[in-house]
Motif scaffolding. Sequence first.
Motif, PDB file in Angstrom:
ATOM      1  N   THR A  11     -24.011  28.061 -38.617  1.00 22.16           N
ATOM      2  CA  THR A  11     -25.064  27.396 -39.310  1.00 22.16           C
ATOM      3  C   THR A  11     -24.567  27.134 -40.859  1.00 22.16           C
ATOM      4  O   THR A  11     -25.242  26.394 -41.529  1.00 22.16           O
ATOM      5  CB  THR A  11     -26.352  27.898 -39.171  1.00 22.16           C
ATOM      6  N   VAL A  39     -21.531  24.070 -40.168  1.00 23.75           N
ATOM      7  CA  VAL A  39     -21.687  22.809 -39.317  1.00 23.75           C
ATOM      8  C   VAL A  39     -23.160  22.365 -39.312  1.00 23.75           C
ATOM      9  O   VAL A  39     -23.948  23.176 -39.581  1.00 23.75           O
ATOM     10  CB  VAL A  39     -21.264  23.252 -37.697  1.00 23.75           C
ATOM     11  N   PRO A  40     -22.896  20.905 -39.752  1.00 24.08           N
ATOM     12  CA  PRO A  40     -24.195  20.201 -39.955  1.00 24.08           C
ATOM     13  C   PRO A  40     -25.227  20.469 -38.769  1.00 24.08           C
ATOM     14  O   PRO A  40     -24.599  20.637 -37.681  1.00 24.08           O
ATOM     15  CB  PRO A  40     -23.814  18.797 -40.071  1.00 24.08           C
ATOM     16  N   HIS A  61     -27.181  18.611 -37.153  1.00 27.22           N
ATOM     17  CA  HIS A  61     -27.468  17.754 -35.809  1.00 27.22           C
ATOM     18  C   HIS A  61     -25.973  17.758 -34.875  1.00 27.22           C
ATOM     19  O   HIS A  61     -25.992  17.467 -33.953  1.00 27.22           O
ATOM     20  CB  HIS A  61     -27.355  16.438 -36.254  1.00 27.22           C
ATOM     21  N   TYR A  62     -24.999  18.710 -35.449  1.00 27.21           N
ATOM     22  CA  TYR A  62     -23.783  18.883 -34.595  1.00 27.21           C
ATOM     23  C   TYR A  62     -23.858  20.196 -33.840  1.00 27.21           C
ATOM     24  O   TYR A  62     -23.314  20.394 -32.854  1.00 27.21           O
ATOM     25  CB  TYR A  62     -22.604  18.809 -35.512  1.00 27.21           C
ATOM     26  N   ARG A  63     -24.796  20.973 -34.111  1.00 31.98           N
ATOM     27  CA  ARG A  63     -24.700  22.460 -33.421  1.00 31.98           C
ATOM     28  C   ARG A  63     -25.172  22.489 -31.979  1.00 31.98           C
ATOM     29  O   ARG A  63     -24.423  23.131 -31.378  1.00 31.98           O
ATOM     30  CB  ARG A  63     -25.968  23.383 -34.299  1.00 31.98           C
ATOM     31  N   LEU A 114     -24.731  20.241 -29.854  1.00 33.80           N
ATOM     32  CA  LEU A 114     -23.471  19.455 -28.998  1.00 33.80           C
ATOM     33  C   LEU A 114     -22.147  20.680 -29.168  1.00 33.80           C
ATOM     34  O   LEU A 114     -21.501  20.652 -28.160  1.00 33.80           O
ATOM     35  CB  LEU A 114     -22.877  18.320 -29.966  1.00 33.80           C
ATOM     36  N   ALA A 115     -22.329  21.390 -30.307  1.00 35.61           N
ATOM     37  CA  ALA A 115     -20.879  22.492 -30.334  1.00 35.61           C
ATOM     38  C   ALA A 115     -21.323  23.528 -29.458  1.00 35.61           C
ATOM     39  O   ALA A 115     -20.299  23.907 -28.567  1.00 35.61           O
ATOM     40  CB  ALA A 115     -20.736  22.803 -31.642  1.00 35.61           C
ATOM     41  N   PHE A 160     -27.429  15.924 -28.787  1.00 39.02           N
ATOM     42  CA  PHE A 160     -26.862  15.466 -29.854  1.00 39.02           C
ATOM     43  C   PHE A 160     -27.676  14.040 -30.054  1.00 39.02           C
ATOM     44  O   PHE A 160     -27.791  13.818 -31.190  1.00 39.02           O
ATOM     45  CB  PHE A 160     -25.402  15.152 -29.532  1.00 39.02           C
ATOM     46  N   ASP A 184     -30.945  14.212 -32.057  1.00 43.12           N
ATOM     47  CA  ASP A 184     -30.797  14.548 -33.494  1.00 43.12           C
ATOM     48  C   ASP A 184     -30.025  13.169 -34.315  1.00 43.12           C
ATOM     49  O   ASP A 184     -30.064  13.185 -35.742  1.00 43.12           O
ATOM     50  CB  ASP A 184     -29.941  15.642 -33.762  1.00 43.12           C
ATOM     51  N   ARG A 185     -29.694  12.298 -33.728  1.00 44.44           N
ATOM     52  CA  ARG A 185     -28.876  11.288 -34.229  1.00 44.44           C
ATOM     53  C   ARG A 185     -29.992  10.496 -35.215  1.00 44.44           C
ATOM     54  O   ARG A 185     -30.783  10.046 -34.863  1.00 44.44           O
ATOM     55  CB  ARG A 185     -28.198  10.122 -33.468  1.00 44.44           C
TER      56      ARG A 185
END
Length: 407
Positions: free
Chosen positions: A268, A271-272, A274-276, A278-279, A383, A386-387
């Motif tokens: 956290t 990584v931004p 909105h990518y968490r 997805l990761a 993902f 959150d885009r």
Amino acid sequence: MRWWSGLDRVVVLLCITEVVSWGSLYYSLPAAVGAISADTGWTVVTITACFSAGLIVSAAVGILAGRFLDRWGPRVVMTAGSVLAVLGLVLLATAATVPAFLAAWLLIGVAQAAVLYQPAFTVIARHYGAGRDKPMLILTLAGGLASTIFVPITLALLTVLDWRATYLVLAGILAAITIPLHVLLPTTRDTPPTPRPNRAERGPVVRSRRFVLLAGGITAITFSSYAVTLNLLPLITERGYSAAVAALAFALVGVGQVAGRIGLTVLTRTVPAHYRPLAVGAFVALTLALFGVVPGPVWAIAVVSVLAGAARGALTLMQATAVPARWGTARLGALNGEFSAPITAATAVAPVAGVALGVGFASYPMAAAVFAGIALAGAGCAFLADRRASWPAEGSAGQSQRARIVD
């Protein structure tokens, strides 16, 4: 004295009650199912189905429990949940028929909605606002000890008592610890109300594209993770290994969860937001795919098991912070209830789905590969949710202000 003053005591209280609640209401059954079946003649499938039905009830009641939490605060809701949980365990211990056994688990499901992670996460997020990450991590690390503590306790009790007396003892432990500690929780009043939604925001949050995609995505990831990791015994024995190796792999999943929760906390910071999802979702998919394609040796299976546990641990913590990070703490109990309902239901049906797919394909590794694909699709949904989405500012009324506490 600092950890027992002000808000810090909430973490201490919840850590203790979550360990006892998870241990007695969830992890006790896997340890006792054999003894129950041997004594009653009920099949393991029947017993487990009753348990899963309770989890589905927990998912449905969680929506209402969240609203009650917003209205009355944790002291009332979680104390009432503990009382219901004790009553449920007593009914379980005295159940003479399958319908009575099912009724007991349905009542326990109602209690679970009021005492397990969902309400605890809501309390932490509301009290700590932007500073919630560390308390959430501490809470989930403590909760992860529930199986480590209560499976051996349950097994030890079963060596000297029958399963009915064992559940009566667990009911006594639950009553003695969780009821008085939940009474010590604060009551809360919500943060100042957020401004009335404008025309563009008029639709309820729970029907918004973002909420639906995020909840659906995390549900798919969770469903896939549990479907595979809770069926490691047939998956690994199918590859020719002993039940002892399979049991070791299952235990290593639990060990990995601790690392995953710590890892997500580090993630956290780098990584931004909105990518968490997805990761984490991609990590879950990768570990499930590895179960499908790695036949051995034992050390390789052990490594994959730890990685799968880490992915599952990160997923739990990501779910805990998903709603407050995006929609703030206003009406957090209700939103968390709506968000968690499909996820809780998915965890209830995932083990059965894993067996069904494994048998259907005549290959548990193949089933693991399919579930990896489902998890990856879920990561994509999360993902997309959150885009280009807006995030509440830290320090806003709905995001990080602590609730006023009235003891």
